[in-house]
Design an enzyme around this catalytic site. Structure first.
Site, PDB file in Angstrom:
ATOM      1  N   PHE A 105       0.476  -1.114  -0.040  1.00 56.45           N
ATOM      2  CA  PHE A 105      -0.005   0.668   0.316  1.00 56.45           C
ATOM      3  C   PHE A 105       0.794   1.425   0.473  1.00 56.45           C
ATOM      4  O   PHE A 105       0.522   2.142  -0.582  1.00 56.45           O
ATOM      5  CB  PHE A 105      -1.371   0.014   0.956  1.00 56.45           C
ATOM      6  CG  PHE A 105      -2.226  -1.152   1.187  1.00 56.45           C
ATOM      7  CD1 PHE A 105      -3.193  -1.085   0.352  1.00 56.45           C
ATOM      8  CD2 PHE A 105      -1.954  -2.146   1.982  1.00 56.45           C
ATOM      9  CE1 PHE A 105      -4.299  -1.245   0.197  1.00 56.45           C
ATOM     10  CE2 PHE A 105      -3.274  -3.063   1.864  1.00 56.45           C
ATOM     11  CZ  PHE A 105      -4.460  -2.644   0.596  1.00 56.45           C
ATOM     12  N   HIS A 132      11.919  -6.859   5.864  1.00 57.43           N
ATOM     13  CA  HIS A 132      11.010  -7.240   7.201  1.00 57.43           C
ATOM     14  C   HIS A 132      11.020  -7.598   8.680  1.00 57.43           C
ATOM     15  O   HIS A 132      12.330  -8.432   8.822  1.00 57.43           O
ATOM     16  CB  HIS A 132       9.983  -7.965   6.415  1.00 57.43           C
ATOM     17  CG  HIS A 132       9.132  -7.064   4.954  1.00 57.43           C
ATOM     18  ND1 HIS A 132       9.569  -7.676   3.853  1.00 57.43           N
ATOM     19  CD2 HIS A 132       8.195  -6.729   4.574  1.00 57.43           C
ATOM     20  CE1 HIS A 132       8.769  -7.155   2.982  1.00 57.43           C
ATOM     21  NE2 HIS A 132       7.783  -6.729   3.339  1.00 57.43           N
ATOM     22  N   LYS A 136       6.869 -11.698   9.973  1.00 59.33           N
ATOM     23  CA  LYS A 136       6.176 -12.136   8.424  1.00 59.33           C
ATOM     24  C   LYS A 136       6.509 -13.001   8.364  1.00 59.33           C
ATOM     25  O   LYS A 136       7.674 -13.693   8.438  1.00 59.33           O
ATOM     26  CB  LYS A 136       7.195 -11.003   7.236  1.00 59.33           C
ATOM     27  CG  LYS A 136       6.129 -11.219   6.828  1.00 59.33           C
ATOM     28  CD  LYS A 136       7.217 -10.395   5.150  1.00 59.33           C
ATOM     29  CE  LYS A 136       6.198  -9.945   3.770  1.00 59.33           C
ATOM     30  NZ  LYS A 136       4.817 -10.109   3.808  1.00 59.33           N
TER      31      LYS A 136
END
EC number: 1.17.1.8
Length: 247
Positions: A105, A132, A136
């Site tokens: 996003f 990350h 995750k």
């Protein structure tokens, strides 16, 4: 007119942040915040939903939304080509229904992917490193997969062959995963949120493109954009770039 929004995965990191962003937006109303065990009947009355659950739940959640006339934005990472095919099946016969799958996003991350695809035809070598947080669950990230797919497509269109790589001995997979022939390396590190580097090389030079998200608030402008515009494109759409008027 106020748009009514349901958030699936509302108690998670992204879901709870999205709930606050929706509540703060003057043109949106949080109609439902749902999580594991909640009754999806609460979707009735919502105009759009955003899903931040798990990839193995996303298709079923999309089906529940479409059956209730609710367009859905899927922000869950790990939506593979197989799951996209399942989503196409969900949409069969659902006139006017919209499903948008968003690998990332962040506007900056979407632009990075676009820039990488533009640059790919000029460079002999390209590799991707995604970084990350250790919570995750999927690797490589959906963003890195999307970037690799678009880079590979750009290389094919330019008539480029396989990447140069003389490696023949790699029993531990040090050269990373291959996504459409593009090496992708996943790092899971405490303190990270989401970062991606695209490394491009040619004789005598290299180009590095990098994007970093330091906080989940960085994703909220893209979340709100997706919610506001998902209904403009009936059927299945992949990628926020479809709504950014990039040409």
């Amino acid at each position: 007119m106020t748009m009514k929004v349901a958030v699936l995965g509302a108690r998670g990191r992204m879901g709870s942040t999205a709930c606050r962003a929706v509540e703060a937006a003057p043109d949106l109303e949080l109609a439902a915040g749902l999580d594991v065990g909640d009754d999806l009947a609460a979707l009735v009355g919502a105009d759009v939903a955003v899903d931040f659950t798990r990839p193995d739940a996303a298709v079923g959640n999309a089906r529940a939304c479409v059956e209730r006339g609710v367009s859905v934005v899927i922000g869950t990472s790990g939506i593979t080509a197989e799951r996209q095919a399942e989503l196409e099946g969900v949409l069969e016969g659902a006139t006017g229904a919209s499903v948008l799958v968003v690998p990332n996003f962040s506007i900056g991350a979407v632009l990075l992917t676009r820039f990488a695809a533009t640059a790919a035809r000029f460079y002999e070598s390209v590799e991707i490193v995604e970084m990350h947080h250790p919570q995750k669950i999927d690797a490589p990230s959906g963003t890195a997969r999307r970037t690799a797919q678009l880079v590979a497509a750009a290389r094919r269109e330019a008539g480029l062959g396989p990447l140069p790589d003389a490696t023949t001995d790699d029993p531990d997979g040090a050269r990373g995963a291959r996504v459409d022939g593009i090496p992708v390396h996943a790092v899971r590190l405490r303190g990270m949120v989401a970062s991606e580097e695209v490394l491009l090389g040619a004789p005598g030079e290299a180009l590095t493109l990098r994007h970093d998200s330091f906080d989940r608030e960085s994703f909220m402008p893209g979340v709100l954009l997706a919610l506001r515009r998902v209904r403009e494109r009936p059927g299945l759409t992949v990628g926020l770039e479809a709504y950014l008027d990039l040409g």
